[in-house]
Scaffold this active site. Structure first.
Site, PDB file in Angstrom:
ATOM      1  N   GLU A  38       0.851  -1.206   0.000  1.00 31.23           N
ATOM      2  CA  GLU A  38       0.000   0.000   0.000  1.00 31.23           C
ATOM      3  C   GLU A  38       0.892   1.265   0.000  1.00 31.23           C
ATOM      4  O   GLU A  38       1.961   1.280   0.622  1.00 31.23           O
ATOM      5  CB  GLU A  38      -0.837  -0.057   1.292  1.00 31.23           C
ATOM      6  N   LYS A 119      -9.293   2.539  -1.972  1.00 29.61           N
ATOM      7  CA  LYS A 119      -9.597   1.915  -0.677  1.00 29.61           C
ATOM      8  C   LYS A 119     -10.941   2.391  -0.123  1.00 29.61           C
ATOM      9  O   LYS A 119     -11.140   3.598   0.114  1.00 29.61           O
ATOM     10  CB  LYS A 119      -8.474   2.228   0.305  1.00 29.61           C
ATOM     11  N   CYS A 157      -5.283  -3.330   2.413  1.00 27.97           N
ATOM     12  CA  CYS A 157      -5.035  -3.390   3.846  1.00 27.97           C
ATOM     13  C   CYS A 157      -6.305  -3.569   4.690  1.00 27.97           C
ATOM     14  O   CYS A 157      -6.890  -4.631   4.674  1.00 27.97           O
ATOM     15  CB  CYS A 157      -4.225  -2.163   4.280  1.00 27.97           C
ATOM     16  N   MET A 185      -1.672  -3.639  12.862  1.00 21.35           N
ATOM     17  CA  MET A 185      -2.211  -4.567  13.869  1.00 21.35           C
ATOM     18  C   MET A 185      -1.696  -5.981  13.556  1.00 21.35           C
ATOM     19  O   MET A 185      -1.334  -6.268  12.423  1.00 21.35           O
ATOM     20  CB  MET A 185      -3.737  -4.534  13.852  1.00 21.35           C
TER      21      MET A 185
HETATM   22  C1  ACM Z   1      -4.125  -0.042   7.140  1.00 21.24           C
HETATM   23  O1  ACM Z   1      -5.231  -0.155   6.617  1.00 21.24           O
HETATM   24  N1  ACM Z   1      -3.119   0.512   6.507  1.00 21.24           N
HETATM   25  C2  ACM Z   1      -3.894  -0.562   8.485  1.00 21.24           C
END
Ligand code: ACM
Length: 277
Positions: A38, A119, A157, A185
């Site tokens: 990402e 996203k 992600c 996480m």
């Molecule tokens: C995330 O979505 N980059 C934790």
């Protein structure tokens, strides 16, 4: 089909260095489909909208995406990468042109064609800096003499924690879910076992490594990129802190088999009329 991940540490705001590192890492490696983390052009820890603006790019014009097109054309391979996207969009209400910034991924094809996913489920402070994705989850079919035709889904992600993301892609026929990540996480890499098994799909979760600092903010990323097959076997697991590429060989046709046993079928057994009120 040879699929893999490229796990690395993007440097914040250093798009040229980041793409140079990717070019170097892929130079001697043979693959059909590679997934890069990402926000691989920009880094992750933004402190202002000005930084987002400065480090974003339009896929058709930016140095990062253009370098991906070049690698893809030269190697006749497909690449999925996260990137910080600048999009010029027309407002449906006013007809005016707006500039919006998205945490996006691009699927780059050797013929210069490309597909974008933005996203949908933004994580934490991403909500301060990015517009939520405005494109539906969609499967894209890619073709090559090396592997025939394969359906690719993209999610980014934190989308992993909303099971509808992977399910929507799987219901559309995704065989491989490409999942550029900047995970903080510790749960996702194990949770992707369930996403693979409940959907009978291949998954490439490419995470970044390292700690990124910007002004008074610091974020540590968990590495351990994973590739899973349709039965939840981990075909590759990355280290916590090293830059690396892993490529594995798969038969993507396996993702079309949704039978669990002779009486159960993953999708035909669904009873959606009981799920939502
Ligand atoms: C995330 O979505 N980059 C934790």
């Amino acid at each position: 089909m040879k699929i893999g991940y490229l796990q690395f540490k993007p440097e914040f705001g250093k798009g040229k260095d980041n793409i140079a590192k990717i070019e170097n890492m892929v130079s001697d490696v043979d693959f059909d489909l590679l997934v890069i983390p990402e926000l691989a052009n920009s880094g992750y820890v933004f402190c202002s909208k000005e930084e987002v603006e400065e480090y974003s790019e339009k896929p058709s014009e930016g140095i990062f995406c253009n370098a991906l097109f070049k690698i893809s054309a030269e190697k006749k391979c497909f690449i999925v990468s996260g990137f910080c996207e600048r999009a010029v969009e027309t407002s449906p209400e006013t007809g005016d042109g707006n500039i919006n910034f998205y945490n996006s991924s691009i699927l780059v094809c050797p013929d210069h064609n490309f597909f974008i996913y933005r996203k949908i489920h933004l994580f934490e402070e991403e909500k301060l800096f990015f517009s939520p994705g405005n494109l539906k989850f969609k499967v894209n079919r890619i073709s090559s003499p090396n592997f025939g035709s394969v359906n690719i889904g993209m999610m980014i992600c934190f989308d992993w924690i909303i099971p509808e993301a992977a399910r929507t892609l799987a219901l559309q026929g995704a065989q491989i879910i490409c999942h550029p990540s900047n995970l903080v996480m510790p749960y996702c890499q194990q949770a992707m076992y369930t996403r693979a098994v409940e959907n009978h799909v291949f998954i490439i979760t490419t995470n970044r490594i390292g700690t990124e600092t910007n002004r008074n903010k610091e974020v540590k990323f968990t590495g351990k990129s994973v590739i899973l097959d349709t039965k939840g076997n981990y075909l590759a697991t990355g280290s916590e802190d090293k830059e690396e590429i892993r490529i594995v060989e798969i038969n993507p046709e396996e993702a079309f088999n949704k039978n669990i046993n002779k009486n159960n079928h993953l999708f035909n057994d669904r009873r959606p009329e009981f799920y939502f009120s």
